[in-house]
Write a protein that holds these residues in place. Structure first.
Motif, PDB file in Angstrom:
ATOM      1  N   GLU A   1       0.828  -1.214   0.000  1.00 50.88           N
ATOM      2  CA  GLU A   1       0.000   0.000   0.000  1.00 50.88           C
ATOM      3  C   GLU A   1       0.859   1.259   0.000  1.00 50.88           C
ATOM      4  N   ALA A   2       1.966   1.256   0.739  1.00 56.97           N
ATOM      5  CA  ALA A   2       2.863   2.418   0.737  1.00 56.97           C
ATOM      6  C   ALA A   2       3.481   2.607  -0.646  1.00 56.97           C
ATOM      7  N   ALA A   3       3.877   1.517  -1.285  1.00 51.94           N
ATOM      8  CA  ALA A   3       4.457   1.605  -2.638  1.00 51.94           C
ATOM      9  C   ALA A   3       3.438   2.124  -3.640  1.00 51.94           C
ATOM     10  N   LYS A   4       2.166   1.776  -3.463  1.00 54.78           N
ATOM     11  CA  LYS A   4       1.119   2.294  -4.353  1.00 54.78           C
ATOM     12  C   LYS A   4       0.985   3.813  -4.238  1.00 54.78           C
ATOM     13  N   GLN A   5       1.420   4.355  -3.098  1.00 53.95           N
ATOM     14  CA  GLN A   5       1.387   5.802  -2.883  1.00 53.95           C
ATOM     15  C   GLN A   5       2.699   6.451  -3.320  1.00 53.95           C
ATOM     16  N   ASN A   6       3.490   5.724  -4.108  1.00 52.56           N
ATOM     17  CA  ASN A   6       4.772   6.191  -4.644  1.00 52.56           C
ATOM     18  C   ASN A   6       5.835   6.418  -3.577  1.00 52.56           C
ATOM     19  N   ALA A   7       5.722   5.725  -2.448  1.00 47.27           N
ATOM     20  CA  ALA A   7       6.748   5.805  -1.415  1.00 47.27           C
ATOM     21  C   ALA A   7       7.836   4.778  -1.719  1.00 47.27           C
ATOM     22  N   SER A   8       9.076   5.119  -1.422  1.00 42.64           N
ATOM     23  CA  SER A   8      10.138   4.109  -1.492  1.00 42.64           C
ATOM     24  C   SER A   8      10.042   3.309  -0.192  1.00 42.64           C
ATOM     25  N   VAL A   9      10.059   1.983  -0.327  1.00 42.78           N
ATOM     26  CA  VAL A   9       9.750   1.119   0.814  1.00 42.78           C
ATOM     27  C   VAL A   9      10.841   0.086   1.014  1.00 42.78           C
ATOM     28  N   ALA A  10      11.228  -0.114   2.268  1.00 45.21           N
ATOM     29  CA  ALA A  10      12.097  -1.232   2.652  1.00 45.21           C
ATOM     30  C   ALA A  10      11.261  -2.141   3.540  1.00 45.21           C
ATOM     31  N   LEU A  11      11.176  -3.403   3.160  1.00 44.29           N
ATOM     32  CA  LEU A  11      10.456  -4.400   3.947  1.00 44.29           C
ATOM     33  C   LEU A  11      11.492  -5.310   4.593  1.00 44.29           C
ATOM     34  N   LEU A  12      11.539  -5.303   5.917  1.00 45.47           N
ATOM     35  CA  LEU A  12      12.552  -6.055   6.656  1.00 45.47           C
ATOM     36  C   LEU A  12      11.917  -7.217   7.402  1.00 45.47           C
TER      37      LEU A  12
END
Length: 183
Positions: A49-60
């Motif tokens: 969902e964060a990536a859909k908002q054009n955020a760069s995301v790190a999933l750890l």
């Protein structure tokens, strides 16, 4: 192993020193808008969902993908509408809408139908999270969700593996239950 011989305090200090050395040696610094800790179902959906908002995301996550150490592991998860509160039914509607968006090839979701069983005994709390039989039946009716009430004999006819030990069992069938294939 070296740390076994050092003792607990010395081992902790050695681990901290190694971690500090690794951090110091790292020359690459990536900045993310969002960091999600935990790659389980909620973590993955939060990252998506964060990536859909054009955020760069790190999933750890502390383990490799596909591990068997979390509460969500294995080939599949059930999904259902057997909840006592409308809020959870709303969340299931939203989640299924999103899963259907991802299920382009038709190989992620499989609608199977599902049965909630009730013994009729006042002390039966085995389905307390689903609510009492009457409450769940009423929720299905109020929400316009298809459902059928079956006697113990009808249940055994339709699903012989569920031979009820006594005649007091009531089954509440809901055709929209299913399986989400996770791997």
């Amino acid at each position: 192993m070296l740390f076994v011989r050092l003792g607990a305090a010395a081992a902790a200090a050695a681990i901290a020193a190694l971690a500090h050395a690794r951090r110091k040696a790292s020359t690459s610094r990536q900045v993310y808008d969002v960091i999600v800790v935990g790659g389980g179902v909620l973590g993955v959906w939060s990252a998506v969902e964060a990536a859909k908002q054009n955020a760069s995301v790190a999933l750890l996550d502390q383990y490799d993908a596909g591990h068997g150490k979390g509460s969500s592991h294995g080939d599949g998860r059930i999904y259902r509408f057997a909840y006592a509160e409308d809020l959870y039914v709303d969340m299931m509607d939203l989640a299924l809408e999103r899963w259907r968006d991802l299920d382009e090839g038709g190989d992620i979701l499989s609608k199977t139908g599902g049965v909630s069983l009730y013994s009729g005994a006042e002390s039966d709390t085995s389905y307390a999270s689903h609510g009492a039989y009457e409450g769940l039946r009423d929720l299905y009716a109020r929400r316009g969700l298809a459902h059928e009430t079956w006697t113990a004999d009808e249940l055994s006819e339709k699903f012989p593996q569920f031979a009820a030990a006594d005649g007091n069992t009531t089954a509440l069938f809901q055709p929209d239950f299913g399986v989400l294939f996770a791997t």
